[in-house]
Design an enzyme around this catalytic site. Sequence first.
Site, PDB file in Angstrom:
ATOM      1  N   LYS A 131       0.845  -1.210   0.000  1.00 25.15           N
ATOM      2  CA  LYS A 131       0.000   0.000   0.000  1.00 25.15           C
ATOM      3  C   LYS A 131       0.875   1.253   0.000  1.00 25.15           C
ATOM      4  O   LYS A 131       1.491   1.593   1.009  1.00 25.15           O
ATOM      5  CB  LYS A 131      -0.907   0.033   1.235  1.00 25.15           C
ATOM      6  CG  LYS A 131      -1.967   1.132   1.092  1.00 25.15           C
ATOM      7  CD  LYS A 131      -2.531   1.628   2.393  1.00 25.15           C
ATOM      8  CE  LYS A 131      -1.665   2.609   3.090  1.00 25.15           C
ATOM      9  NZ  LYS A 131      -1.478   3.894   2.390  1.00 25.15           N
TER      10      LYS A 131
ATOM     11  N   GLU B 165      10.322   0.608  10.037  1.00 30.54           N
ATOM     12  CA  GLU B 165      11.342   1.629   9.751  1.00 30.54           C
ATOM     13  C   GLU B 165      10.680   2.969  10.009  1.00 30.54           C
ATOM     14  O   GLU B 165       9.802   3.382   9.245  1.00 30.54           O
ATOM     15  CB  GLU B 165      11.790   1.548   8.286  1.00 30.54           C
ATOM     16  CG  GLU B 165      12.528   0.287   7.921  1.00 30.54           C
ATOM     17  CD  GLU B 165      13.931   0.237   8.486  1.00 30.54           C
ATOM     18  OE1 GLU B 165      14.362   1.209   9.141  1.00 30.54           O
ATOM     19  OE2 GLU B 165      14.594  -0.786   8.287  1.00 30.54           O
TER      20      GLU B 165
ATOM     21  N   CYS C  97      13.983  10.216   6.317  1.00 31.00           N
ATOM     22  CA  CYS C  97      14.035   9.698   7.687  1.00 31.00           C
ATOM     23  C   CYS C  97      15.411   9.901   8.295  1.00 31.00           C
ATOM     24  O   CYS C  97      15.549  10.152   9.472  1.00 31.00           O
ATOM     25  CB  CYS C  97      13.674   8.228   7.682  1.00 31.00           C
ATOM     26  SG  CYS C  97      14.644   7.281   6.508  1.00 31.00           S
TER      27      CYS C  97
ATOM     28  N   GLU D 173      10.681  15.576  14.712  1.00 30.45           N
ATOM     29  CA  GLU D 173      11.058  15.432  13.302  1.00 30.45           C
ATOM     30  C   GLU D 173      10.298  16.482  12.487  1.00 30.45           C
ATOM     31  O   GLU D 173       9.080  16.389  12.333  1.00 30.45           O
ATOM     32  CB  GLU D 173      10.667  14.007  12.859  1.00 30.45           C
ATOM     33  CG  GLU D 173      11.233  13.620  11.540  1.00 30.45           C
ATOM     34  CD  GLU D 173      10.838  12.198  11.140  1.00 30.45           C
ATOM     35  OE1 GLU D 173       9.708  11.765  11.472  1.00 30.45           O
ATOM     36  OE2 GLU D 173      11.649  11.531  10.486  1.00 30.45           O
TER      37      GLU D 173
HETATM   38  P1  NAD Z   1       2.881   8.114   8.001  1.00 30.59           P
HETATM   39  O1  NAD Z   1       3.212   7.246   9.155  1.00 30.59           O
HETATM   40  O2  NAD Z   1       1.870   9.168   8.177  1.00 30.59           O
HETATM   41  O3  NAD Z   1       2.390   7.234   6.759  1.00 30.59           O
HETATM   42  C1  NAD Z   1       3.165   6.189   6.234  1.00 30.59           C
HETATM   43  C2  NAD Z   1       2.246   5.203   5.544  1.00 30.59           C
HETATM   44  O4  NAD Z   1       1.400   4.604   6.514  1.00 30.59           O
HETATM   45  C3  NAD Z   1       1.313   5.807   4.490  1.00 30.59           C
HETATM   46  O5  NAD Z   1       1.188   4.904   3.414  1.00 30.59           O
HETATM   47  C4  NAD Z   1       0.003   5.928   5.242  1.00 30.59           C
HETATM   48  O6  NAD Z   1      -1.117   5.935   4.378  1.00 30.59           O
HETATM   49  C5  NAD Z   1       0.042   4.684   6.099  1.00 30.59           C
HETATM   50  N1  NAD Z   1      -0.783   4.693   7.319  1.00 30.59           N
HETATM   51  C6  NAD Z   1      -1.116   5.753   8.102  1.00 30.59           C
HETATM   52  N2  NAD Z   1      -1.879   5.340   9.128  1.00 30.59           N
HETATM   53  C7  NAD Z   1      -2.028   4.002   9.010  1.00 30.59           C
HETATM   54  C8  NAD Z   1      -2.712   2.994   9.762  1.00 30.59           C
HETATM   55  N3  NAD Z   1      -3.402   3.295  10.869  1.00 30.59           N
HETATM   56  N4  NAD Z   1      -2.650   1.723   9.354  1.00 30.59           N
HETATM   57  C9  NAD Z   1      -1.949   1.394   8.243  1.00 30.59           C
HETATM   58  N5  NAD Z   1      -1.303   2.291   7.467  1.00 30.59           N
HETATM   59  C10 NAD Z   1      -1.323   3.580   7.856  1.00 30.59           C
HETATM   60  O7  NAD Z   1       4.266   8.722   7.533  1.00 30.59           O
HETATM   61  P2  NAD Z   1       4.532   9.795   6.402  1.00 30.59           P
HETATM   62  O8  NAD Z   1       4.352  11.143   6.997  1.00 30.59           O
HETATM   63  O9  NAD Z   1       3.811   9.449   5.172  1.00 30.59           O
HETATM   64  O10 NAD Z   1       6.087   9.518   6.106  1.00 30.59           O
HETATM   65  C11 NAD Z   1       7.085  10.178   6.726  1.00 30.59           C
HETATM   66  C12 NAD Z   1       7.631   9.355   7.885  1.00 30.59           C
HETATM   67  O11 NAD Z   1       8.254   8.163   7.390  1.00 30.59           O
HETATM   68  C13 NAD Z   1       8.718  10.089   8.621  1.00 30.59           C
HETATM   69  O12 NAD Z   1       8.555   9.930  10.004  1.00 30.59           O
HETATM   70  C14 NAD Z   1       9.983   9.414   8.151  1.00 30.59           C
HETATM   71  O13 NAD Z   1      11.067   9.540   9.038  1.00 30.59           O
HETATM   72  C15 NAD Z   1       9.534   8.013   7.975  1.00 30.59           C
HETATM   73  N6  NAD Z   1      10.450   7.278   7.078  1.00 30.59           N
HETATM   74  C16 NAD Z   1      11.275   6.331   7.620  1.00 30.59           C
HETATM   75  C17 NAD Z   1      12.176   5.660   6.800  1.00 30.59           C
HETATM   76  C18 NAD Z   1      13.110   4.629   7.378  1.00 30.59           C
HETATM   77  O14 NAD Z   1      13.648   3.838   6.606  1.00 30.59           O
HETATM   78  N7  NAD Z   1      13.327   4.581   8.677  1.00 30.59           N
HETATM   79  C19 NAD Z   1      12.226   5.944   5.453  1.00 30.59           C
HETATM   80  C20 NAD Z   1      11.379   6.901   4.931  1.00 30.59           C
HETATM   81  C21 NAD Z   1      10.478   7.561   5.771  1.00 30.59           C
END
Ligand code: NAD
Length: 490
Positions: free
Chosen positions: A178, A253, A287, A384
């Site tokens: 997804k 992650e 991230c 962040e």
């Molecule tokens: P987010 O957590 O809001 O969303 C990430 C994904 O999760 C999206 O596809 C979203 O639709 C989905 N999602 C949201 N709520 C959900 C739920 N209840 N159940 C299932 N899926 C759900 O994060 P974001 O703002 O889109 O992305 C940025 C974040 O990702 C930052 O915190 C960043 O640091 C992190 N990130 C981490 C890495 C890593 O490798 N550690 C890499 C890239 C991004």
Amino acid sequence: MAVATGREYGLFINGELVEPESGEIRDLVEPASGEPLARAAMAGPEDVDRAVAAARAALAGAWGKTPATERSRLLHALADAISANRKELAELEARNVGKAISSVKAELAQATENFRFYASAIATIAGRSSPIGGSLLFYSLKEPVGVVGQVVPWNYPLMMSTWKLAPALAAGCTVVLKPDPATPLTALRIAELASEVGFPEGTINIVPGDGPTTGAHLVRHPDVDKVAFTGSTKTGGEIMRLCAETVKRVSLELGGKSPNLVFADANLEDAIPSAAWSIYYSAGQSCEARSRLLVEASIYDDVVSQVAEKAQALKVGDPLDPETQVGSLISAAHRDKVHGFVEEGRGEGAEVVAGGEPGDGPGAFYPPTVLAKVDNRMVVAQEEIFGPVVTVIPFEDERDAIRIANDTKYGLFATVWTGDPARGHRVAARIKAGQVGVNMPYTAFPGIPFGGYKQSGFGRELGIETLDLYLENKSVLVSTGTKPYNPFGL
Ligand code: NAD
């Protein structure tokens, strides 16, 4: 080359693009211009059910019967196809995310290498045998964990999809992935390419949709065996809770607030431009962005002014211009959130020495920003921001530097700049993070495990050990003796 602008994208289920049963088609815009980009179907719960059923059938059918050598060949074929279509994919990603195309090209090259790495890593999937005495023979089997639900964010939609898909497919799992609803295009295109090169139908399924509904339905699905998630720490905690309902395997992650330590003995000609790259790459929406720049007090003022100079020299603008170094943020709403943090920093006493005001115009641009006079307890140093904003924090000595570096709930990455090799090793050993770079800013390499300590998550991606997240370990015990067993003496 014209990309699929204006095209309608279906869901990718069972080997083809299909209409959503949810009936929802959403307009996607280019964040850098606010102009329409494409229309994309959004999956509802019934679409997720269809995708999971297709993945389950592929596991029981063609994909489950595909030997490791053939899986390896297919992963190489997909790498070739991504490479052959790199222009189209790069443009699609740059337009969908607003990211500088120069960055996207680097990410595409890495994505291709990642498939090649796991195509080779398949050869390491093997159980073991060990003597346990008597007439017993023990051996173990590594089996695919099953149907995997993968959830990825909007900041690196293409690269994150490939980080997730490659090890899962190498291990023999089938996938329902997804993407974020705003950035589904490159994942859909990669699934199409996978189908074209011969991955059996149902092996890869892509179901864009909202997190709390579609995402949560996938994560809770009783026929999904494992969940792999990349996203924020807050959502990661929720995913873990949802996975607990059916005791699913889960790897996370999550976010970061990574430190970049610059000691007075460092080569500043390397450290300063690298510090700018480490925060402003991908407009800070990474991230592992080194968003806390920790500088030894004796060189603090000099480093602040030099980093500010670099920030102002960066070329910010049209993501499709090959000279652009920093594109737009993902949306106007996100730009406002980033600016809110900068204002909060000002309120806390930070000094804005570069950037700090959003651009006007339709694009979601935010200038590379430097906040000086920051104390590590401030909100801007703990939360962040996920934008092009670096907080510069002074330290007194090595001990103080390590204390500040570790004073965060996160532990994803750290960089250390020093002219003393022994100090480099010492500091690397004492920092609580999944990866540390010494005199080197770069982060993600296929083959080198990547992931977090503390609230940055658990499980490692990109490494050989990632395969274990997608494998079950079965112990087989066999009697080779001649004596009949009768434990109760019956
Ligand atoms: P987010 O957590 O809001 O969303 C990430 C994904 O999760 C999206 O596809 C979203 O639709 C989905 N999602 C949201 N709520 C959900 C739920 N209840 N159940 C299932 N899926 C759900 O994060 P974001 O703002 O889109 O992305 C940025 C974040 O990702 C930052 O915190 C960043 O640091 C992190 N990130 C981490 C890495 C890593 O490798 N550690 C890499 C890239 C991004």
